[in-house]
Design a protein around this motif. Structure first.
Motif: not given
Length: 244
Positions: A13, A21, A24-25, A28
């Motif tokens: 991710r 990134p 928000e990534t 999460e």
């Protein structure tokens, strides 16, 4: 969750993309990892002695802000996953307003913290600005005085168990912990080499460093790694509290 499974999740991710990134990534990802059924087995495995125990304890220490900062999974340069044990009112003075070198995310596992966000504004409260650098992973902090500034509070919010947030690298903020709390904390890939630190004028003895006459602030105290026994005991206690 197994250690390698968590590492793959973080790498997939957060690592190797065309850019850093998003907050928000990162939020999460940290929200997924902070679920009791996920975090509990992970910290139980780590407290039993992971193969990277020596590196994790070397980079785990009592922060100048008064909380224990434990490294769970090293993954530089793409990520560093940590758990913070806040000691509430018994800890150090409230932290200075600051930002980060990277997008960060945090999830509250136990207790609660208050987040305050700020921006520079002509009508804000007076403060002194510093530029902070660090001598590599686990290295010493260094502060350099920049000059006068004014900051305005833009938002404040309380985060309790199960809540999470993400911030971009330049968002000015501070976290206030008035009760014992545990948070899971995620650093992503670095976007710059420095951070900005603001000390509000009249603040009594900020935690990052001591005042030196005629020289602003001295370097903060050196980091002292936590012992392996303390590291494993704190993780084991967290695992038990999560039912593992």
């Amino acid at each position: 969750m197994q250690v390698e499974e968590a590492r793959r999740l973080l790498a997939d991710r957060l690592g190797g993309g065309p850019g850093p990134p998003s907050p928000e990534t990162a939020r999460e990802v940290i929200a997924d990892l902070a679920r009791p059924g996920t975090l509990g087995p992970l910290v139980r495995r780590l407290s039993a002695g992971d193969r990277e125990l020596a590196e994790c304890t070397r980079l785990s220490y009592r922060h100048v802000l008064g909380f224990d900062k434990l490294l769970l999974l090293p993954g530089a340069p793409w990520f560093m996953l940590r758990v913070h044990f806040w000691h509430g009112a018994a800890g150090a003075a409230p932290e200075d307003i600051h930002n980060h070198r990277c997008a960060i995310a945090s999830a509250v596992v136990r207790g609660a913290v208050r987040m305050e966000c700020y921006e520079r504004a002509a009508d804000g409260v007076p403060a002194t600005a510093y530029r902070e650098t660090i001598d590599g992973p686990g290295g010493a902090w260094r502060l350099r005085r920049v000059g006068a500034a004014r900051l305005r509070l833009t938002a404040t919010e309380r985060y309790g168990p199960g809540r999470s947030y993400g911030l971009d690298a330049r968002t000015l903020h501070r976290v206030v912990s008035e009760e014992p709390a545990v948070t899971l904390f995620l650093e992503t890939v670095a976007q710059r080499a420095v951070t900005d630190v603001y000390v509000r004028d009249g603040a009594a003895g900020g935690p990052r460093a001591v005042t030196v006459a005629g020289a602003g602030r001295a370097a903060p105290p050196p980091k002292t790694p936590l012992s392996t026994a303390v590291y494993r005991a704190e993780l084991a206690a967290l695992a038990r509290s999560l039912g593992c």
